[in-house]
Design a protein around this motif. Structure first.
Motif, PDB file in Angstrom:
ATOM      1  N   GLY A   9      -4.094  68.891 -83.784  1.00  0.00           N
ATOM      2  CA  GLY A   9      -4.766  68.561 -82.539  1.00  0.00           C
ATOM      3  C   GLY A   9      -3.815  68.183 -81.422  1.00  0.00           C
ATOM      4  O   GLY A   9      -4.233  67.585 -80.435  1.00  0.00           O
ATOM      5  N   SER A  10      -2.528  68.524 -81.571  1.00  0.00           N
ATOM      6  CA  SER A  10      -1.556  68.167 -80.539  1.00  0.00           C
ATOM      7  C   SER A  10      -0.852  69.414 -80.012  1.00  0.00           C
ATOM      8  O   SER A  10      -1.008  70.505 -80.544  1.00  0.00           O
ATOM      9  CB  SER A  10      -0.504  67.205 -81.107  1.00  0.00           C
ATOM     10  N   ASP A  11      -0.031  69.203 -78.989  1.00  0.00           N
ATOM     11  CA  ASP A  11       0.769  70.297 -78.443  1.00  0.00           C
ATOM     12  C   ASP A  11       2.216  70.231 -78.941  1.00  0.00           C
ATOM     13  O   ASP A  11       3.117  70.806 -78.339  1.00  0.00           O
ATOM     14  CB  ASP A  11       0.723  70.296 -76.917  1.00  0.00           C
ATOM     15  N   LEU A  12       2.437  69.560 -80.071  1.00  0.00           N
ATOM     16  CA  LEU A  12       3.791  69.388 -80.591  1.00  0.00           C
ATOM     17  C   LEU A  12       4.493  70.716 -80.817  1.00  0.00           C
ATOM     18  O   LEU A  12       5.644  70.894 -80.404  1.00  0.00           O
ATOM     19  CB  LEU A  12       3.776  68.572 -81.890  1.00  0.00           C
ATOM     20  N   GLU A  13       3.839  71.654 -81.452  1.00  0.00           N
ATOM     21  CA  GLU A  13       4.511  72.921 -81.760  1.00  0.00           C
ATOM     22  C   GLU A  13       4.887  73.680 -80.491  1.00  0.00           C
ATOM     23  O   GLU A  13       5.974  74.262 -80.412  1.00  0.00           O
ATOM     24  CB  GLU A  13       3.664  73.792 -82.681  1.00  0.00           C
ATOM     25  N   VAL A  14       4.056  73.650 -79.493  1.00  0.00           N
ATOM     26  CA  VAL A  14       4.385  74.304 -78.219  1.00  0.00           C
ATOM     27  C   VAL A  14       5.628  73.647 -77.616  1.00  0.00           C
ATOM     28  O   VAL A  14       6.547  74.333 -77.154  1.00  0.00           O
ATOM     29  CB  VAL A  14       3.193  74.224 -77.238  1.00  0.00           C
ATOM     30  N   LEU A  15       5.677  72.337 -77.646  1.00  0.00           N
ATOM     31  CA  LEU A  15       6.823  71.592 -77.128  1.00  0.00           C
ATOM     32  C   LEU A  15       8.104  71.930 -77.898  1.00  0.00           C
ATOM     33  O   LEU A  15       9.155  72.186 -77.301  1.00  0.00           O
ATOM     34  CB  LEU A  15       6.515  70.098 -77.217  1.00  0.00           C
ATOM     35  N   LEU A  16       8.019  71.979 -79.215  1.00  0.00           N
ATOM     36  CA  LEU A  16       9.195  72.307 -80.036  1.00  0.00           C
ATOM     37  C   LEU A  16       9.669  73.733 -79.778  1.00  0.00           C
ATOM     38  O   LEU A  16      10.869  73.980 -79.601  1.00  0.00           O
ATOM     39  CB  LEU A  16       8.873  72.122 -81.524  1.00  0.00           C
ATOM     40  N   ARG A  17       8.754  74.666 -79.782  1.00  0.00           N
ATOM     41  CA  ARG A  17       9.115  76.082 -79.582  1.00  0.00           C
ATOM     42  C   ARG A  17       9.709  76.308 -78.191  1.00  0.00           C
ATOM     43  O   ARG A  17      10.664  77.057 -78.035  1.00  0.00           O
ATOM     44  CB  ARG A  17       7.901  76.986 -79.794  1.00  0.00           C
ATOM     45  N   SER A  18       9.152  75.645 -77.179  1.00  0.00           N
ATOM     46  CA  SER A  18       9.657  75.855 -75.819  1.00  0.00           C
ATOM     47  C   SER A  18      11.070  75.325 -75.665  1.00  0.00           C
ATOM     48  O   SER A  18      11.828  75.795 -74.816  1.00  0.00           O
ATOM     49  CB  SER A  18       8.728  75.205 -74.786  1.00  0.00           C
ATOM     50  N   ARG A  19      11.448  74.371 -76.496  1.00  0.00           N
ATOM     51  CA  ARG A  19      12.795  73.804 -76.456  1.00  0.00           C
ATOM     52  C   ARG A  19      13.721  74.434 -77.496  1.00  0.00           C
ATOM     53  O   ARG A  19      14.869  74.015 -77.640  1.00  0.00           O
ATOM     54  CB  ARG A  19      12.724  72.295 -76.695  1.00  0.00           C
ATOM     55  N   GLY A  20      13.211  75.400 -78.254  1.00  0.00           N
ATOM     56  CA  GLY A  20      14.023  76.065 -79.262  1.00  0.00           C
ATOM     57  C   GLY A  20      14.388  75.165 -80.436  1.00  0.00           C
ATOM     58  O   GLY A  20      15.378  75.407 -81.125  1.00  0.00           O
ATOM     59  N   ILE A  21      13.601  74.159 -80.700  1.00  0.00           N
ATOM     60  CA  ILE A  21      13.891  73.220 -81.790  1.00  0.00           C
ATOM     61  C   ILE A  21      13.454  73.833 -83.112  1.00  0.00           C
ATOM     62  O   ILE A  21      12.320  74.270 -83.264  1.00  0.00           O
ATOM     63  CB  ILE A  21      13.205  71.864 -81.527  1.00  0.00           C
ATOM     64  N   ASP A  22      14.407  73.857 -84.062  1.00  0.00           N
ATOM     65  CA  ASP A  22      14.112  74.433 -85.374  1.00  0.00           C
ATOM     66  C   ASP A  22      14.327  73.442 -86.519  1.00  0.00           C
ATOM     67  O   ASP A  22      14.119  73.774 -87.679  1.00  0.00           O
ATOM     68  CB  ASP A  22      14.931  75.693 -85.615  1.00  0.00           C
ATOM     69  N   THR A  23      14.747  72.233 -86.195  1.00  0.00           N
ATOM     70  CA  THR A  23      15.027  71.217 -87.206  1.00  0.00           C
ATOM     71  C   THR A  23      14.429  69.890 -86.750  1.00  0.00           C
ATOM     72  O   THR A  23      14.616  69.499 -85.598  1.00  0.00           O
ATOM     73  CB  THR A  23      16.553  71.068 -87.409  1.00  0.00           C
ATOM     74  N   LEU A  24      13.739  69.224 -87.661  1.00  0.00           N
ATOM     75  CA  LEU A  24      13.083  67.964 -87.340  1.00  0.00           C
ATOM     76  C   LEU A  24      13.638  66.848 -88.203  1.00  0.00           C
ATOM     77  O   LEU A  24      13.796  67.008 -89.414  1.00  0.00           O
ATOM     78  CB  LEU A  24      11.571  68.069 -87.568  1.00  0.00           C
ATOM     79  N   ILE A  25      13.920  65.731 -87.574  1.00  0.00           N
ATOM     80  CA  ILE A  25      14.304  64.506 -88.261  1.00  0.00           C
ATOM     81  C   ILE A  25      13.100  63.588 -88.149  1.00  0.00           C
ATOM     82  O   ILE A  25      12.659  63.271 -87.037  1.00  0.00           O
ATOM     83  CB  ILE A  25      15.557  63.863 -87.633  1.00  0.00           C
ATOM     84  N   LEU A  26      12.547  63.178 -89.292  1.00  0.00           N
ATOM     85  CA  LEU A  26      11.276  62.471 -89.305  1.00  0.00           C
ATOM     86  C   LEU A  26      11.422  61.000 -89.659  1.00  0.00           C
ATOM     87  O   LEU A  26      12.130  60.638 -90.609  1.00  0.00           O
ATOM     88  CB  LEU A  26      10.330  63.105 -90.332  1.00  0.00           C
ATOM     89  N   GLY A  27      10.708  60.171 -88.919  1.00  0.00           N
ATOM     90  CA  GLY A  27      10.551  58.763 -89.229  1.00  0.00           C
ATOM     91  C   GLY A  27       9.180  58.338 -88.752  1.00  0.00           C
ATOM     92  O   GLY A  27       8.683  58.878 -87.754  1.00  0.00           O
ATOM     93  N   GLY A  28       8.556  57.402 -89.452  1.00  0.00           N
ATOM     94  CA  GLY A  28       7.238  56.984 -88.986  1.00  0.00           C
ATOM     95  C   GLY A  28       6.529  56.036 -89.922  1.00  0.00           C
ATOM     96  O   GLY A  28       7.010  55.701 -90.999  1.00  0.00           O
ATOM     97  N   ILE A  29       5.368  55.641 -89.468  1.00  0.00           N
ATOM     98  CA  ILE A  29       4.466  54.782 -90.223  1.00  0.00           C
ATOM     99  C   ILE A  29       3.161  55.563 -90.376  1.00  0.00           C
ATOM    100  O   ILE A  29       2.518  55.884 -89.376  1.00  0.00           O
ATOM    101  CB  ILE A  29       4.180  53.463 -89.471  1.00  0.00           C
ATOM    102  N   SER A  30       2.823  56.001 -91.499  1.00  0.00           N
ATOM    103  CA  SER A  30       3.269  55.598 -92.812  1.00  0.00           C
ATOM    104  C   SER A  30       3.854  56.786 -93.568  1.00  0.00           C
ATOM    105  O   SER A  30       3.560  57.937 -93.273  1.00  0.00           O
ATOM    106  CB  SER A  30       2.112  54.988 -93.606  1.00  0.00           C
ATOM    107  N   THR A  31       4.649  56.441 -94.584  1.00  0.00           N
ATOM    108  CA  THR A  31       5.288  57.458 -95.415  1.00  0.00           C
ATOM    109  C   THR A  31       4.235  58.363 -96.042  1.00  0.00           C
ATOM    110  O   THR A  31       4.399  59.585 -96.074  1.00  0.00           O
ATOM    111  CB  THR A  31       6.125  56.778 -96.529  1.00  0.00           C
ATOM    112  N   SER A  32       3.159  57.763 -96.546  1.00  0.00           N
ATOM    113  CA  SER A  32       2.120  58.541 -97.232  1.00  0.00           C
ATOM    114  C   SER A  32       1.105  59.151 -96.274  1.00  0.00           C
ATOM    115  O   SER A  32       0.212  59.883 -96.707  1.00  0.00           O
ATOM    116  CB  SER A  32       1.389  57.660 -98.247  1.00  0.00           C
ATOM    117  N   GLY A  33       1.237  58.863 -94.990  1.00  0.00           N
ATOM    118  CA  GLY A  33       0.330  59.404 -93.992  1.00  0.00           C
ATOM    119  C   GLY A  33       1.026  60.424 -93.125  1.00  0.00           C
ATOM    120  O   GLY A  33       1.255  61.569 -93.524  1.00  0.00           O
ATOM    121  N   VAL A  34       1.413  60.015 -91.920  1.00  0.00           N
ATOM    122  CA  VAL A  34       1.974  60.941 -90.940  1.00  0.00           C
ATOM    123  C   VAL A  34       3.256  61.618 -91.425  1.00  0.00           C
ATOM    124  O   VAL A  34       3.469  62.803 -91.167  1.00  0.00           O
ATOM    125  CB  VAL A  34       2.187  60.252 -89.577  1.00  0.00           C
TER     126      VAL A  34
END
Length: 191
Positions: A111-136
């Motif tokens: 439900g977000s525009d994250l993929e459009v944002l990543l693709r428009s910037r040519g991002i192919d690698t993600l470093i993930l951190g967040g709350i919660s490990t078992s969720g997001v």
């Protein structure tokens, strides 16, 4: 095969007041997030913040959705984009130009525009951190892996209400699809 240098971004997910407040009794809980954020900025790695928020009245929330249909039970408040509960925690405030992506489900892509944002910037690698490990983190990792992103999970920049679930995910599940590093090990690898 040509040498491919990844174009990475740090995704800090669900570090919003309503969710981070569950860990406020632990003053050290937000430190790894801050350390990762500072390192990304020093190394010119784009930072993208992801938060959960809904329209007034929650029209996006189905009564069949066990997690979100009980949103009032979580004590998260209204969780609209302008509500204080949906704002990024003060310890990791975005700088001008660092986007805040609003999602409507557990995965950062849902439900977000994250993929459009990543693709428009040519991002192919993600470093993930967040709350919660078992969720997001889990949901985003799975979807990002299916979309062929390179993945790193910052194990100590992930929090979960259940330490054993966090351990199993970071030690046994995530390594099947991502590199799992501590924030310090990731920073060392950037040098």
């Amino acid at each position: 095969m040509p040498n491919h240098r990844p174009n990475a971004a740090l995704l800090l997910m669900d570090l919003q007041n309503a969710i981070a407040s569950r860990f406020e009794g632990n003053s050290a809980a937000m430190l790894p997030f801050r350390k990762a954020l500072d390192a990304a900025r020093r190394h010119d790695i784009p930072v993208i913040f992801v938060r959960l928020a809904f329209r007034e009245g929650f029209p996006e929330v189905s009564p069949r959705n066990k997690s979100f249909s009980r949103i009032a039970d979580f004590g998260w408040g209204r969780m609209t984009p302008s509500d204080s509960g949906a704002q990024i925690h003060e310890s990791v405030q975005p700088l001008p130009g660092e986007p805040i992506v609003t999602k409507l489900r557990v995965s950062a892509f849902a439900g977000s525009d994250l993929e459009v944002l990543l693709r428009s910037r040519g991002i192919d690698t993600l470093i993930l951190g967040g709350i919660s490990t078992s969720g997001v983190v889990l949901s985003t990792l799975r979807e990002a892996a299916d979309k062929d992103y390179g993945l790193t999970v910052l194990s100590d920049a992930c929090l979960d209400g259940d330490p054993e679930v966090h351990r199993v995910l970071t030690e046994k599940v995530f390594p099947r699809q991502a590199d799992v590093l501590t924030v310090d090990a990731w920073i060392e690898a950037l040098a």
